[in-house]
Design a protein around this motif. Structure first.
Motif, PDB file in Angstrom:
ATOM      1  N   GLN A 279      39.706 -15.740 -14.774  1.00 22.43           N
ATOM      2  CA  GLN A 279      38.965 -14.854 -13.864  1.00 22.43           C
ATOM      3  C   GLN A 279      39.422 -13.406 -14.040  1.00 22.43           C
ATOM      4  O   GLN A 279      38.610 -12.469 -14.057  1.00 22.43           O
ATOM      5  N   ALA A 280      40.747 -13.209 -14.144  1.00 23.08           N
ATOM      6  CA  ALA A 280      41.282 -11.852 -14.299  1.00 23.08           C
ATOM      7  C   ALA A 280      40.774 -11.219 -15.584  1.00 23.08           C
ATOM      8  O   ALA A 280      40.355 -10.056 -15.603  1.00 23.08           O
ATOM      9  N   VAL A 281      40.795 -11.991 -16.690  1.00 19.01           N
ATOM     10  CA  VAL A 281      40.335 -11.468 -17.982  1.00 19.01           C
ATOM     11  C   VAL A 281      38.851 -11.122 -17.919  1.00 19.01           C
ATOM     12  O   VAL A 281      38.414 -10.092 -18.427  1.00 19.01           O
ATOM     13  N   TRP A 282      38.050 -11.997 -17.290  1.00 15.42           N
ATOM     14  CA  TRP A 282      36.598 -11.716 -17.161  1.00 15.42           C
ATOM     15  C   TRP A 282      36.380 -10.388 -16.407  1.00 15.42           C
ATOM     16  O   TRP A 282      35.571  -9.560 -16.825  1.00 15.42           O
ATOM     17  N   PHE A 283      37.111 -10.190 -15.315  1.00 18.24           N
ATOM     18  CA  PHE A 283      36.933  -8.996 -14.502  1.00 18.24           C
ATOM     19  C   PHE A 283      37.380  -7.752 -15.280  1.00 18.24           C
ATOM     20  O   PHE A 283      36.700  -6.718 -15.257  1.00 18.24           O
ATOM     21  N   LEU A 284      38.512  -7.843 -15.981  1.00 17.98           N
ATOM     22  CA  LEU A 284      38.990  -6.708 -16.772  1.00 17.98           C
ATOM     23  C   LEU A 284      38.005  -6.362 -17.880  1.00 17.98           C
ATOM     24  O   LEU A 284      37.716  -5.187 -18.138  1.00 17.98           O
ATOM     25  N   ASN A 285      37.491  -7.384 -18.587  1.00 21.11           N
ATOM     26  CA  ASN A 285      36.498  -7.143 -19.647  1.00 21.11           C
ATOM     27  C   ASN A 285      35.243  -6.473 -19.076  1.00 21.11           C
ATOM     28  O   ASN A 285      34.698  -5.531 -19.653  1.00 21.11           O
ATOM     29  N   ALA A 286      34.784  -6.993 -17.925  1.00 18.89           N
ATOM     30  CA  ALA A 286      33.517  -6.532 -17.350  1.00 18.89           C
ATOM     31  C   ALA A 286      33.565  -5.047 -16.992  1.00 18.89           C
ATOM     32  O   ALA A 286      32.593  -4.314 -17.193  1.00 18.89           O
ATOM     33  N   PHE A 287      34.701  -4.576 -16.446  1.00 16.32           N
ATOM     34  CA  PHE A 287      34.778  -3.195 -15.942  1.00 16.32           C
ATOM     35  C   PHE A 287      35.804  -2.378 -16.696  1.00 16.32           C
ATOM     36  O   PHE A 287      36.419  -1.468 -16.152  1.00 16.32           O
TER      37      PHE A 287
END
Length: 604
Positions: free
Chosen positions: A24-32
């Motif tokens: 989840q953390a990686v997805w959020f960092l990638n997204a923004f």
């Protein structure tokens, strides 16, 4: 965003929330990474994401394998991050953060509220995820291994330090006792002979151990080479499998296109058939005129038959009349018949020439009537034929156009069916090749696992052989020393010397065990440093490719590397930063047990 898309997006957000905390953390960092929060320019914000993730893992009983917290633990996370809230404020917080209303809070729900992000943007940020981290998967695996290795190293080092001091004291006492026994054993010739026998036996054992070691080393090298070959074969099979999967995907897309084209062609064919049907229905007026024409033509045929019959009747009557005239003319000239018959024949011939017989008159009348009827019927048929042709022209044109369109549509549909069947055949072939490639990959993985198991077994045998040889060398040295000391010992001193030797051996073994534990911890640490270096190298290679996706994941792995360094001692950390861990491992392999023990005693 269209309202009809909201349920689908909510389901996507729920699925993302079911991933593990790190994912989840990686997805959020990638997204923004380069938009919204823009972590690229705000690394401190990225650190906040990392701290939220760390706290969630800390409070979740499932640890890293968890994905969401209940209300109580969610409140504890906020308190630990100095974001404590009153009960009422926390209820409001839960109402805002719990997007799927399941009473649980995922890391993404925490982050969406913390950074004031539209949750729908999180779901639609798919392009920023790139290949999903496949290229960085090895680096993540190495980091995981590194962390576990560091923890095991700490446990081994603690045990080694604890046992080392006790082993030193026992070894010191045993050495002192042995020295006393040696002084009493100097005069014992029997002990000297026994010591010589022990020396010879130890020498023989050493030779056998050396041969076993050489054999084990040779077998280990062969197993290592086989393992490398199996790894290469596995990589080749994996590449072939990926190519087959790509081909299958392409064939499936082509099949879908062919199915759509076939459906469209069939729909057009059906439409054309309906148009043809409508055009034919519109020809009903023409059909009625055609029927009238057919009736008129049939009537004309009947009249023509009557004319022919009347004509034939007239011809027959004329022929009969001519035959009768010819007979009478012949009789009027035939003297053999007599004058009376000749005159009678002449008189009858004159009547026939003067006036037509009634049969001929009737035939002529019938012929005339039939001809007049024929002319009338022919005129009526010609008019009806012209009327039918006039009405037929516009409807016939539409019907012909509709039939032409229908034929074209049917042909197109048939071609679409052929194309769809070809696409399905290609898909079937691609699927077969993909299954074959996967089978080969599975076989390659099995071969690699077997080779790896063989290599590990041979490596274990080699290490045991080396340990046996080292033990044989130590035994031989002890035997030589015991023989020299036994030259002047007494029988009583022999017993005391053996007791002292036993205690010393036990003490040495304890010290060696402590040394081995220390070496084990050192080896584990150096392996961890190497794993960390490999992870860092993979990360650097990824960064040099300058891809526009997975950038948040790159920062995340860098942050994980920083966390992993806390398990290193200062010298290891210095070597890691200077990239000298490989040299240290090489140096450790070149040192004997005594040298390593010396290092341990010096606190290296």
């Amino acid at each position: 965003m269209a309202d009809h898309m909201i349920p689908e997006l909510r389901e996507g957000f729920k699925s993302l929330g079911e991933k593990k905390y790190k994912e989840q953390a990686v997805w959020f960092l990638n997204a923004f990474w380069a938009k919204g929060v823009n972590f690229k320019e705000n690394k401190a914000k990225a650190e906040e994401v990392y701290q939220y993730m760390t706290k969630c893992i800390e409070f979740d009983e499932n640890g890293e394998n968890g994905n969401e917290l209940d209300e109580i633990k969610a409140h504890q996370v906020l308190q630990s991050l100095d974001e404590a809230k009153t009960h009422l404020d926390f209820r409001t917080f839960m109402a805002d953060v719990d997007q799927d209303h399941n009473g649980m809070v995922s890391l993404l729900e925490f982050l969406v509220l913390h950074f004031n992000i539209d949750w729908k943007t999180v779901v639609t940020s798919v392009e920023e995820q790139g290949d999903g981290g496949k290229g960085l998967m090895k680096a993540q695996k190495l980091l995981k291994q590194c962390e576990e290795s560091m923890r095991r190293s700490e446990a081994a080092l603690e045990k080694a330090v604890k046992g080392a001091e006790d082993a030193k004291n026992k070894e010191r006492a045993a050495t002192e006792q042995r020295q006393i026994a040696l002084e009493a054993e100097k005069a014992s010739k029997e002990a000297e002979d026994e010591a010589k026998a022990s020396e010879e036996k130890a020498l023989n054992d050493e030779e056998k151990a050396t041969a076993s070691e050489n054999k084990a080393v040779k077998s280990f090298k062969a197993a290592k080479a086989a393992e490398n070959a199996a790894v290469a074969a596995e990589k080749k099979a994996e590449k072939a499998s990926q190519s087959a999967i790509a081909a299958e995907t392409f064939a499936a897309e082509k099949e879908t296109e062919a199915l759509e084209a076939e459906a469209e062609a069939k729909e057009k064919a059906n439409s054309s058939k309906e148009a043809t049907k409508a055009a034919k229905a519109a020809e009903r007026d023409y059909a009625k005129a055609e029927e009238a024409l057919d009736v008129a033509l049939e009537e004309q045929k009947k009249v023509e038959t009557e004319v022919k019959l009347a004509l034939q009747e007239l011809i027959d009557e004329e022929n009969k009349l001519q035959q009768e005239k010819d007979r009478l003319l012949a009789n009027s000239k035939d003297e053999a018949l007599g004058l009376v018959k000749m005159r009678k024949a002449g008189h009858q011939l004159a009547q026939l020439n003067a006036e037509d017989p009634s049969g001929l008159i009737v035939a002529k009348v019938r012929q005339g009537a039939a001809i007049r009827r024929q002319e009338k019927i022919t005129q009526e048929a010609a008019y009806k034929k012209a009327e039918a042709a006039r009405k037929r022209i516009p409807f016939q044109k539409k019907r012909e156009e509709a039939e032409k369109a229908e034929k074209l549509a049917v042909k197109t549909a048939e071609e679409a069916v052929v194309a769809r069947e070809a696409a399905q055949s290609s898909l079937k072939d691609a699927r077969s090749k993909r299954q074959e490639a996967e089978a080969k990959l599975k076989a390659a993985v099995g071969a690699r696992n077997d080779a790896e198991a063989k290599r590990m077994h041979d490596e274990d045998v080699k290490e045991k052989a080396q340990a046996s040889r080292a033990k044989a060398v130590a035994s031989r040295k002890d035997a030589v020393k015991a023989r020299k000391e036994a030259q002047s010992s007494f029988k009583k001193a022999v017993k005391e010397r053996k007791t002292a030797d036993t205690r010393e051996a036990q003490a040495i073994k304890s010290r060696q065990t402590a040394d081995e534990l220390y070496l084990q911890s050192k080896k584990i640490r150096e392996t961890s440093v190497k794993e960390l270096e490999d992870a860092k190298s993979i990360l650097e290679e990824t960064k040099q490719r300058k891809e526009n996706a997975n950038l948040g994941m790159v920062w995340f792995i860098e942050r994980e590397i920083i966390t992993a360094q806390k398990w290193m001692n200062p010298k290891q950390r210095s070597r890691f930063e200077g990239k000298s861990a490989t040299d240290l491992v090489k140096n450790l392999k070149d040192k004997n047990l005594k040298d390593v023990s010396s290092l341990f005693k010096q606190g290296v």
